[in-house]
Enzyme design. Structure first.
Site, PDB file in Angstrom:
ATOM      1  N   HIS A  61     -91.892  25.993 -23.984  1.00  0.00           N
ATOM      2  CA  HIS A  61     -93.151  26.732 -23.970  1.00  0.00           C
ATOM      3  C   HIS A  61     -93.796  26.693 -22.587  1.00  0.00           C
ATOM      4  O   HIS A  61     -94.541  27.599 -22.222  1.00  0.00           O
ATOM      5  CB  HIS A  61     -94.098  26.132 -25.012  1.00  0.00           C
ATOM      6  N   SER A  95     -98.829  32.547 -24.576  1.00  0.00           N
ATOM      7  CA  SER A  95     -99.228  31.716 -25.697  1.00  0.00           C
ATOM      8  C   SER A  95    -100.340  32.429 -26.468  1.00  0.00           C
ATOM      9  O   SER A  95    -100.117  33.524 -26.973  1.00  0.00           O
ATOM     10  CB  SER A  95     -99.646  30.326 -25.205  1.00  0.00           C
TER      11      SER A  95
END
Length: 220
Positions: free
Chosen positions: A191, A80
């Protein structure tokens, strides 16, 4: 991650897995993370990847001074915002033997299409059409042509926070330049693959990360 999150004294299975395979694991809370006051937190406003890059390289230099680390066999990885920083780091230095960037931010302007798009204006002082040069300058893709470190790109196809197009941009650029790059994409994952993905995919991910490092000099 975040970038406004924090590492603490808690169990992290990824660190333990890498340590068990013989890697020394360094993790830190550079400027932008929480836990050190508001000024520390706000240090990244309008300048992602600038002060925290300095902090992280100082952390690396500090641990090298301990004397038991092989400075010629360093590796870097992150997910991320940590993936964003991995992209930034490899575009600014060749000191790492190999890198793994996961679910990362590559182009800040196209991040407008993510589920975090609404937060970009606050982080960068305006939307892309207002401060276009700031977005361009701070995007890792702008300096991607400088990346020479062997890079494994890991991304999930159902990632809404950092859409997979981010990874595709970086992979295409590096392949065009003839760099040592591989792209591992997971179908049906989000994610949060590393924390809440299918067990077999979480295990495969860990094996691929350490395998990439082993392949590029991490394993004696």
């Amino acid at each position: 991650g975040g970038p406004h999150t924090q590492y603490g004294c808690t169990f992290m299975h990824e660190f333990q897995y890498m340590a068990a395979r013989g890697y020394v694991v360094l993790f830190a809370n550079p400027r932008g993370s929480i836990g050190y006051g508001l000024n520390h937190l706000k240090a990244l406003r309008h300048c992602w990847g600038v002060p925290d890059y300095v902090d992280l390289m100082k952390c690396v230099d500090d641990v090298l001074r301990k004397g038991y680390i092989d400075k010629k066999r360093l590796f870097v990885t992150g997910g991320s915002y940590g993936g964003f920083m991995t992209n930034v780091i490899t575009s600014k230095t060749d000191r790492f033997r190999a890198a793994v960037t996961e679910r990362s931010v590559v182009d800040l302007t196209s991040m407008l299409a993510s589920d975090y798009g609404h937060g970009l204006a606050d982080e960068f002082g305006g939307m892309p059409w207002k401060v276009a040069e700031r977005y361009r300058k701070l995007s890792p893709h702008t300096l991607a042509h400088r990346i020479k470190t062997p890079l494994l790109i890991v991304h999930s196809e159902q990632d809404l926070r950092c859409p997979i197009g981010q990874a595709e941009e970086l992979f295409t650029t590096l392949k065009y330049l003839g760099r040592d790059v591989e792209f591992l994409r997971f179908m049906g994952e989000s994610h949060g693959l590393s924390r809440c993905g299918r067990p077999q995919n979480r295990l495969e991910r860990l094996k691929r990360i350490t395998g990439w490092f082993d392949q590029h000099g991490g394993k004696r």
